[in-house]
Write an enzyme that holds these catalytic residues in place. Structure first.
Site, PDB file in Angstrom:
ATOM      1  N   GLU A  40      -3.506   7.662  -4.171  1.00  0.00           N
ATOM      2  CA  GLU A  40      -3.535   6.140  -3.276  1.00  0.00           C
ATOM      3  C   GLU A  40      -3.900   4.573  -4.413  1.00  0.00           C
ATOM      4  OE1 GLU A  40      -6.236   4.351   0.517  1.00  0.00           O
ATOM      5  OE2 GLU A  40      -7.159   5.647  -1.423  1.00  0.00           O
ATOM      6  N   TYR A  49       0.481  -1.419  -0.193  1.00  0.00           N
ATOM      7  CA  TYR A  49       0.233   0.051  -0.034  1.00  0.00           C
ATOM      8  C   TYR A  49       1.370   1.264   0.045  1.00  0.00           C
ATOM      9  CZ  TYR A  49      -3.368   3.523   1.576  1.00  0.00           C
ATOM     10  OH  TYR A  49      -4.155   4.912   1.940  1.00  0.00           O
TER      11      TYR A  49
END
Length: 445
Positions: free
Chosen positions: A238, A150
């Protein structure tokens, strides 16, 4: 506080979703004002910066989906509904199809699933019961990841500088990771003057677990993502997951990009990608009028100037047992044109049973606001009760104009008394509607 899309994480990224309060509500709404773009557009943008993404194209018809699947080749692909909401994979379409992200094995399946997705609403945990329309699908090759990470770049409000948030636990909801494994999240504050140096990017890539042979590619990807963040006035980059594939490629498998509305004047191309079909129609209309408008679930319409006063107005309605139908800030001017546009938005909501106008007349005199309000009510033939609280320059003359208008506008100076009256009127009108009695009769007018 860090903001990741619709997610809210504490400064140490150790808390799960915070309870909804007035401030968290407005922070969420402020975040909603930032432009979000579809996944395929994000992928196309990342490619122009040398960031690896799976090969894919967007289709707006089932036939296009079939042709793209043939072009990609192979028998292992993914079709993704292009809807601006999280949780697409677990969503359900209004026709019963489950899953907005599906694995497909042939062009025939691409066409079949595209026909069931395009033109239908996808309901996810973020869309509400009505869902959001799917106008296109993204067909891309399916890549197998050895490891998933992530990575997000966003602004840290406490330091007013960029921060990179990374974790070895990619492919998961970052809130769940923050709650269950807070130590798995690495945060790196970035000096805006220094940027993301080779050492910083390499350190992040190493700490989250890229294999040695992919460290340099991961370092380059992180630096290029930061370049996108700066050059495109992004509020959020993101990537979840940022993957190391089985053949040791570093690929952004999914991307969510958000951009600062205040930068629209210099990001013309990016803002040309806006998809208003994914937004509330009234909120889009309000933006055209220059109004800050958010539709809520209550029944008391609010027309206020200034975000702080709007917050206080919503709070005092709630404290008196009512529920605001909207957040509406007409801005400092509160001109007759703005008031008319605001009333058009408020009265278009069938749930609204009363309207609370709470305006401080500083730039514009209260009597001018009052006359504008009277004209709008007459022109639009508004039958709902309106509680009007005008404070500031010429407020006494404004109250006189309202009280002598002969309309269902009630001038009240005290904020608490005005809120009580708005809630009382709302209850009376709701009761009248239940028994099918006219509003004038129920109010004794």
């Amino acid at each position: 506080m860090y903001r990741l899309g619709s997610r809210s994480l504490g400064p140490a990224l150790k808390a799960a979703r915070a309870p909804v309060t007035r401030n968290s509500f407005l922070q969420t709404q402020q975040q909603r004002r930032n432009l979000s773009i579809h996944e395929y557009l994000s992928a196309n943008l990342l490619k122009t910066y040398g960031i690896g993404v799976p090969n894919g194209e967007v289709a707006k018809t089932p036939e296009e989906a079939e042709a793209i699947a043939k072009k990609i080749g192979g028998d292992d692909m993914v079709i993704k509904a292009q809807v601006l909401a999280g949780g697409r994979g677990k969503g359900t379409f209004d026709n019963g199809l489950k899953g907005g992200v599906r694995v497909i094995y042939s062009p025939t399946e691409a066409k079949m699933f595209a026909s069931q997705m395009i033109g239908h609403n996808l309901v996810t945990k973020q869309t509400g019961a009505r869902g959001r329309i799917c106008n296109s699908v993204y067909i891309c090759e399916r890549k197998f990841a050895r490891r998933e990470f992530y990575l997000a770049i966003l602004m840290d409000r406490s330091t007013q500088a960029p921060v990179i948030v990374a974790s070895a636990q990619g492919g998961m909801d970052i809130e769940t990771v923050a709650k269950e494994s807070p130590d798995a999240i690495i945060t790196t504050n970035i000096d805006i003057n220094q940027g993301v140096t080779d050492d910083i990017a390499r350190k992040i890539a190493t700490e989250i677990g890229f294999s040695e042979q992919c460290i340099e590619d991961a370092k380059n990807a992180i630096q290029n993502l930061y370049k996108v963040f700066l050059e495109k006035d992004a509020t959020q980059i993101e990537i979840n997951p940022l993957s190391e594939t089985s053949d040791h490629q570093v690929l952004a498998m999914d991307a969510k990009l958000g951009f600062d509305d205040n930068a629209e004047f210099r990001q013309k191309e990016v803002f040309s990608w806006r998809d208003t079909s994914q937004e509330d129609a009234d909120e889009v209309k309000a933006a055209e009028y220059g109004l800050n408008f958010i539709k809520l679930d209550g029944d008391i319409g609010c027309l206020v100037n200034g975000a702080g006063l709007a917050m206080a107005t919503m709070d005092i309605i709630k404290l008196n047992g009512g529920a605001p139908a909207n957040f509406l800030d007409v801005g400092g001017g509160a001109t007759p044109e703005a008031i008319k546009s605001a009333f058009e938005l408020i009265t278009s909501d069938p749930k609204v049973t009363a309207v609370f106008v709470n305006i401080f007349g500083g730039i514009v005199r209260c009597d001018a606001i009052a006359q504008g309000l009277i004209n709008v009510v007459q022109q639009m033939n508004i039958r709902l009760p309106i509680v009007c609280r005008l404070q500031g320059t010429n407020m006494e003359k404004a109250a006189e104009l309202v009280n002598n208008s002969g309309l269902k506008i009630f001038s009240i100076t005290d904020l608490q008394e005005a809120a009580e009256k708005a809630v009382d009127f709302s209850k009376i009108v709701k009761m009248a509607r239940d028994i099918d009695v006219g509003v004038e009769f129920s109010l004794g007018i």
